[in-house]
Design an enzyme around this catalytic site. Sequence first.
Site, PDB file in Angstrom:
ATOM      1  N   HIS A 113      30.140  21.018  45.999  1.00 53.79           N
ATOM      2  CA  HIS A 113      31.544  21.151  46.534  1.00 53.79           C
ATOM      3  C   HIS A 113      31.307  21.674  48.016  1.00 53.79           C
ATOM      4  O   HIS A 113      31.994  22.651  48.516  1.00 53.79           O
ATOM      5  CB  HIS A 113      32.265  22.221  45.867  1.00 53.79           C
TER       6      HIS A 113
ATOM      7  N   HIS B  67      38.624  21.242  36.508  1.00 52.64           N
ATOM      8  CA  HIS B  67      37.035  21.288  37.328  1.00 52.64           C
ATOM      9  C   HIS B  67      36.199  20.442  36.473  1.00 52.64           C
ATOM     10  O   HIS B  67      36.214  20.438  35.072  1.00 52.64           O
ATOM     11  CB  HIS B  67      36.682  23.018  37.008  1.00 52.64           C
TER      12      HIS B  67
ATOM     13  N   GLU C 223      33.169  20.891  35.510  1.00 54.81           N
ATOM     14  CA  GLU C 223      32.325  21.696  34.654  1.00 54.81           C
ATOM     15  C   GLU C 223      33.247  21.771  33.286  1.00 54.81           C
ATOM     16  O   GLU C 223      32.926  21.680  31.982  1.00 54.81           O
ATOM     17  CB  GLU C 223      31.949  23.092  34.801  1.00 54.81           C
TER      18      GLU C 223
ATOM     19  N   THR D 249      31.126  28.894  33.842  1.00 53.86           N
ATOM     20  CA  THR D 249      29.966  29.693  34.133  1.00 53.86           C
ATOM     21  C   THR D 249      30.225  30.422  35.639  1.00 53.86           C
ATOM     22  O   THR D 249      29.459  31.486  35.793  1.00 53.86           O
ATOM     23  CB  THR D 249      28.660  28.862  34.235  1.00 53.86           C
TER      24      THR D 249
ATOM     25  N   ASN E 204      33.451  28.481  43.112  1.00 56.12           N
ATOM     26  CA  ASN E 204      32.596  29.838  43.323  1.00 56.12           C
ATOM     27  C   ASN E 204      32.685  30.317  44.662  1.00 56.12           C
ATOM     28  O   ASN E 204      32.558  31.506  44.942  1.00 56.12           O
ATOM     29  CB  ASN E 204      31.045  29.136  43.129  1.00 56.12           C
TER      30      ASN E 204
END
Length: 332
Positions: free
Chosen positions: A94, A178, A180, A216, A274
Amino acid sequence: DHVNAYLQLGNILRDENPEQASKIHQSLTVRPNLSLQVQLDIHQSLARDYEELGKLDLAKMEGEQILRLDKKNIWALAILNQDGDLYCLGDIVHNDMEVKRLEDMGLKIIDHDELKKMKDVKVLIRAHGEPPSTYDLAIKNNITLMDASCPVVLKLQNRIKKSHDKKEKIYIYGKHGHPEVKGLMGQTGKDAIVFQDINELDLDDLPASLTLYTQTTKSKEKFYEIVTKLTKTGIDVNVNDTLCRQVSNRDNQLQDFSNNFDKVVFVSGTKSSNGNALFNVCKQNNSNSYFVSSSDEIDRSWFSKDENVGVCGATSTPMWLMEEVKEKILEF
C-alpha cells in the site's frame, strides 16, 4: 559464525558441484533463530543452486519463499518474472510510489475482475492472502500462483476456517473491504460479521457466545478495549489475539521514537491501514508529527533551526523512500 561459513562454502561450490551446494544450503533452512537477512541469503543461494541445476520450478519456489519474508524483494520478483509476464493481484504494497517503481520494472497489477478473464499466466498473491475462490479459479484457468501470503495471515485463515467448521459465531475486528479481511471472510463463505468500530454493533442483539478475531494489522490497544466492552455486557467471548506482533510491537517502539524528537515525519501510502494506525501513535505522543507520502509533500515551514527531526514509516514503506525524505529535510 558457522551459518555464514556454510552459506559461503555452498556459494563457492556452486560452479563445480551445484548439487552439493544445494544440499549445504538446504541444511541451513532448518536452523533456528536466524535473522531475516540470513534467511533471505539462504533462500537466494538455494534459488541460484537450482538455476544452475536447471531446476527452474524449484528456483521459483525459493523466490516465492523470499517474497513471503520480504514482499518487496526485487531479486525475487525478477526470478519469478524471467520467462514471461508476472501479474500481481492487487497492489503488492500500500504505497503508490513503490508500486509505480515495481510496475516500471515489469510487474503488472491486476484486479479480481481481470483475473477472471485470464488463462495460462503467472500471478503473484500478495501478503494479504486470498479467499479459497481465488485458488479455485486458478485451477480452472490454468493460472500459476506465486503465493507470497504472509504466514501469519495464512495461520489466521486456517483458525477462522476451523471455527467456521465448528459452527461458531465469528466476529472479525477489521477494516471493511480490506484485502486481508476479504480473504478471511472467504474462509467462512462470508458467514461472519466484520466491524471496524464497536459502535457498529448492537450490543443488545449480539449472541450470548461469540468468537472474536482481529485483522493482523489492527491496534492492539483498541482490540482489547473491544474485548473489555463485550465481556462487560455478559457475552461469553472466545478471544483470539491474531495480531501480527511485528506490527503491534511497533506501537511501543514508535511511542519512544516520537518522544525523542522535536518533530516527526511519518512516511506512508494513504491506503495503508497499518500506516494510518502507526501515524496516530506518533501523533498521540508528539503533536508535531506530519504524514507524507513523498518528499514533495514536505513543507519547509514545519521546521525551525536546530530542531531534531525523526523520520519513520509504515511496514509497507520502502527504505529508499524514507531516505529520500531524509535528504529533502536536510536540504532546508
